[in-house]
Design a protein around this motif. Structure first.
Motif, PDB file in Angstrom:
ATOM      1  N   ILE A 132      28.641  -9.233  74.622  1.00  0.00           N
ATOM      2  CA  ILE A 132      27.517  -9.025  75.549  1.00  0.00           C
ATOM      3  C   ILE A 132      26.308  -9.855  75.123  1.00  0.00           C
ATOM      4  CG2 ILE A 132      26.513  -6.966  74.405  1.00  0.00           C
ATOM      5  CD1 ILE A 132      26.967  -7.382  78.221  1.00  0.00           C
ATOM      6  N   HIS A 133      26.176 -10.120  73.828  1.00  0.00           N
ATOM      7  CA  HIS A 133      25.050 -10.930  73.346  1.00  0.00           C
ATOM      8  C   HIS A 133      25.123 -12.365  73.876  1.00  0.00           C
ATOM      9  CE1 HIS A 133      21.963 -12.502  70.714  1.00  0.00           C
ATOM     10  NE2 HIS A 133      22.809 -13.373  70.214  1.00  0.00           N
TER      11      HIS A 133
ATOM     12  N   THR B  81      29.150 -10.974  69.266  1.00  0.00           N
ATOM     13  CA  THR B  81      29.371  -9.817  70.141  1.00  0.00           C
ATOM     14  C   THR B  81      29.315 -10.279  71.598  1.00  0.00           C
ATOM     15  OG1 THR B  81      28.281  -8.438  68.505  1.00  0.00           O
ATOM     16  CG2 THR B  81      28.528  -7.507  70.717  1.00  0.00           C
TER      17      THR B  81
ATOM     18  N   ALA C 230      32.254  -5.997  70.531  1.00  0.00           N
ATOM     19  CA  ALA C 230      32.435  -6.844  69.344  1.00  0.00           C
ATOM     20  C   ALA C 230      33.852  -6.682  68.789  1.00  0.00           C
ATOM     21  CB  ALA C 230      31.397  -6.493  68.281  1.00  0.00           C
TER      22      ALA C 230
ATOM     23  N   PRO D 273      27.658 -10.735  63.864  1.00  0.00           N
ATOM     24  CA  PRO D 273      27.233  -9.996  65.067  1.00  0.00           C
ATOM     25  C   PRO D 273      26.868 -10.878  66.255  1.00  0.00           C
ATOM     26  CG  PRO D 273      26.201  -9.060  63.114  1.00  0.00           C
ATOM     27  CD  PRO D 273      26.883 -10.321  62.673  1.00  0.00           C
ATOM     28  N   LYS D 274      26.479 -12.144  65.994  1.00  0.00           N
ATOM     29  CA  LYS D 274      26.087 -12.997  67.129  1.00  0.00           C
ATOM     30  C   LYS D 274      27.271 -13.249  68.074  1.00  0.00           C
ATOM     31  CE  LYS D 274      26.918 -17.479  64.924  1.00  0.00           C
ATOM     32  NZ  LYS D 274      26.422 -18.825  64.654  1.00  0.00           N
TER      33      LYS D 274
END
Lengths: 425, 219
Positions: free
Chosen positions: A51-52, A49, A34, A46-47
């Protein structure tokens, strides 16, 4: 399940290789990627980030390619990937990822997240979840040969202007030239001076070069949207022209993805190595510099900094050439805090700049670059990618920063020694 | 109660351990085949330099914290608990004796008070890791049940071992049985959870480093 979803999921399955599976298995969800992503650092959402952004691809892998996942799927403990989910992920996979590769360089367990996003886009595009702006650009690239709809006639008009401005003929389809030079649509439309700049530099250096009427466009929107067949077709145009003309090397222009597509992905796309070398224009200019063939008459003395285009520097490995050239021409070079391979993206690479719906997010993400530029105190930013340049020019206007953008090739050309100096009156 | 703990100890020392070892080994082989048999596409682009050792260098380099990070909590507690686990597992005299009996290999142990301190510090570091996972918005967002489960699985052998060594709480027999059982549960889960990173970390870093290395970038 709709046909397009099935096509997309099939592409996901094709995208899963040992590398991807190893990366997915190794991720410990530490969240450090992130901090490497400007879409997260500038929004704190956070969405974003990195890898997400791969979550649907990861779940497909887990459900279908791991023992535990297959058991979970069989007993209904894991949900299949749905069309609605892919639709929701479109923003994450396209609008908030420029494929800049910074997360891949930071991940402590070594996951090449960018590599996976690039592969995931193949499935997203096949499932019909690529952004409309990028779909349009890709269609134009197929139908007209250029994502911005630039035709040969447009290029020829620009060539005539540049020949008039420089007094140097610009060669087209010259058999046996040393270098085949490609251009990006952005350059042809917004910044044709670069054609004249190249002509002047090569003229002074005494090297033979040519453009190709059937392969002048370097931009590979197939890579950006994630349609490998199209990416291959675009690469093949160049390969065919280069082999027909018998050139020693193909010179990729000041365009990030064009270089990455042609230099690093191209041979894999067409299934064989090239019979010619691929050079970024800055690599060629740096060779000319090292050979003493770049003779400058003056220097650029304002404070200047260099924006590293991600695909040329971090993903492309052209790290020293821009610095060698900038130090040759400029006297007050100020590096940004994170420069070279750790540089921050302009926010518009990887097709983001072609996606209208991503504009607001792109401008927000630019705050990272804005801070970097302002910290140097430089009034001019040199770069080597027409897309970075356009994205930054727009954002600099938006934020009223009063900073000017310069292409490095043009900057060199502006300070070249004139071969036939005008006689003073 | 005493009989129960003796029976439990006998089981975890005998059949329990063998079952756990078998699942650990077979599970690991299965998982590695599952992952790496997916194959790799060829790299046909001429590398800038021969990639050479760049993959191997990346295996080393990625252990180095990157200074620009704001993730210092993760780095510090992450380093601490990994090193703590290695010290307590491999350098505690009774563990070495156990491994010597099983494998024939032995090495010098660390002084017991040092291992004791390492165990205590590991527990604290794992506590920090959990707190950070619960409080950090990104980590909390990314976290799934598996993250909390693997955290507990990692903590359990350290806590039970510490209690066992200090004879705290239950009888020594019970604590030793619980300690061994917690290790066995960890062994069973390692191949099938993110804990497999203890192996796959190395090929992942190598692949990343090799890819960057071809382009001429030291990752």
């Amino acid at each position: 399940m709709s046909a397009s979803l099935e096509r997309g999921l099939d592409r996901f399955r094709e995208a899963l290789d040992a590398d991807t599976a190893s990366f997915f298995a190794t991720c410990v969800r530490c969240g450090m990627c992130a901090e490497a992503c400007l879409f997260y650092t500038e929004t704190k959402e956070p969405k974003y980030t990195p890898i997400h952004k791969l979550q649907p691809l990861k779940r497909l892998w887990w459900r279908e390619y791991t023992l535990l996942g297959r058991i979970a799927a069989a007993v209904g403990l894991s949900k299949p990937v749905t069309d609605a989910e892919l639709s929701a992920w479109s923003e994450l996979v396209y609008d908030s990822c420029t494929l800049c590769g910074r997360c891949s360089l930071i991940c402590p367990v070594g996951n090449d997240i960018t590599y996976m996003i690039r592969r995931m886009r193949d499935g997203m595009a096949a499932a019909g979840h690529a952004p409309p702006g990028l779909v349009g650009a890709t269609r134009r690239a197929i139908e007209l040969g250029s994502p911005m709809g630039v035709t040969l006639a447009t290029l020829q008009a620009q060539i005539r202007h540049q020949e008039e401005a420089t007094g140097i003929p610009i060669p087209m389809d010259v058999q046996g030239a040393e270098y085949l030079v490609l251009l990006s649509s952005m350059e042809i439309v917004n910044n044709a001076e670069v054609i004249g700049a190249v002509a002047r530099i090569f003229h002074q250096a005494g090297i033979t070069w040519t453009l190709a009427s059937d392969a002048f466009e370097a931009t590979n929107s197939g890579i950006q949207i994630g349609v490998s067949e199209l990416a291959k077709e675009i690469v093949l145009r160049t390969v065919t022209a280069a082999e027909r003309l018998g050139v020693r090397a193909v010179v990729s222009p000041e365009c990030g993805h064009a270089y990455m597509a042609l230099r690093w992905e191209g041979p894999d796309l067409i299934g064989r190595p090239y019979r010619f070398e691929v050079l970024h224009i800055l690599e060629l200019l740096d060779r000319l510099r090292a050979a003493g063939k770049l003779k400058l008459a003056s220097t650029f003395d304002l404070p200047i900094t260099f924006h590293d285009p991600c695909q040329i520097v971090r993903r492309g490995g052209v790290i020293d050439a821009p610095r060698n050239l900038l130090n040759l021409v400029a006297t007050d070079v100020r590096e940004m805090h994170d420069h070279g391979v750790y540089n921050w993206c302009c926010g518009g690479g990887g097709g983001v700049s072609a996606s209208g719906r991503a504009e607001e997010l792109r401008l927000t993400a630019f705050n990272k670059k804005r801070g970097q530029i302002e910290a140097t105190g430089a009034k001019v930013v040199a770069t080597a990618c027409a897309n970075c340049r356009m994205v930054m020019e727009e954002a600099i206007d938006h934020y009223q920063m009063g900073v000017e953008l310069k292409g490095l090739t043009e900057l060199i050309a502006d300070h070249l020694e004139q071969e036939t100096p005008e006689v003073a009156a | 109660m005493n009989m129960t703990s003796i029976a439990l100890l006998a089981w975890v020392r005998g059949p329990g351990f063998h079952i756990a070892l078998a699942i650990f080994c077979l599970g690991l082989v299965w998982r590695l085949i599952e992952i790496y048999s997916l194959g790799r596409d060829p790299h046909l682009a001429a590398p800038r330099h021969r990639a050479g050792a760049s993959g191997w260098w990346t295996i080393l380099r990625r252990s180095r914290p990157s200074a620009e990070h704001e993730s210092m909590v993760s780095y510090l507690s992450g380093y601490t608990f990994h090193i703590g686990l290695i010290l307590t597992f491999f350098f505690f005299a009774p563990h070495i004796e156990l491994l010597r009996r099983a494998t024939g290999f032995a090495w010098p142990a660390l002084p017991t008070p040092l291992v004791d301190a390492a165990a205590a510090i590991t527990v604290v570091a794992l506590g920090v890791m959990l707190t950070s996972r619960l409080l950090d918005p990104v980590k909390r967002f990314l976290s799934v049940t598996e993250d909390y489960l693997t955290w507990a699985l990692t903590l359990a052998p350290v806590v039970t071992g510490y209690l066992c060594f200090h004879h705290l709480g239950f009888s020594y027999t019970t604590l030793l049985a619980l300690h061994l059982a917690s290790v066995e549960v960890l062994m069973v889960c390692m191949p099938f959870t993110k804990l497999i990173h203890f192996v796959t970390l190395f090929p992942s870093r190598w692949m990343n480093g090799d890819h960057f290395g071809r382009t001429g970038v030291a990752s």
